[in-house]
Scaffold this active site. Sequence first.
Site: not given
Length: 251
Positions: A152, A156
């Site tokens: 993640y 991002k």
Amino acid sequence: MAERKVAVVTGAARGIGAAVATRLGADGFAVAVWDLDADGCDKMVADLVEKGVPAYAVVADVSDEAAVVAGVEQIAQRLGPPVALVNNAGVLRDNLLFKMSSADWDTVLGVHVRGAFLMSRAVQAHMVQQRWGRIVSLSSTSAYGNRGQANYSAAKAALQGLTKTLAVELGPFGITANAVAPGFVQTEMTAATARRIGRPFDELIAEAAAGIPVRRVGQPEDIAEAVSFFLGERAGYISGQVLDVAGGPQR
């Protein structure tokens, strides 16, 4: 606006995406609601239409190239050329590095990064033709690193690099690209994180709020406010930026 511009919001069936779609409808956009959750899409479209907002649902995977191309064309035919895009679709597959599977990595990078790339590439053609466009991608303060989120965090961070490059390439065509990086926001996704680590959600919220300067966690509407600004006329000279919306300075 005299004639409604068309905005596409991915991951719009709930949480931050739903709040953004609602806000953009209030701002005067026609809204394309994009999500894999067909029932959630239908509800969002019904809510928007009830408020007088032209809306259309696309149920498709943002990481599927053919589906993205077809979905964007459907939007253009039903609502008009899409000139605003909010790359919000995302998934979690949290785990410590030694437990994280290749599938966990590929799924998260596929939805967040490949999805944003495919959506941006498909929509920019309409923006270039209109000589006006706005792209906002949802990054996260997790881009700075977060335990149990190698996939993640990497995704991002990648969205921030993508945003800056889109700003450089698309700027000459009247298109801006920016990113919003939320901190802790109270959504079903963060509730799922609480369940994963075996913590009561209320307890996790209280703990997070205690470490935030404004002493509260974020709500989806807080993020929608930032997205709304970047998509408006007043933000026409702001591009390639990453705005942390986290209740205080980040690392």
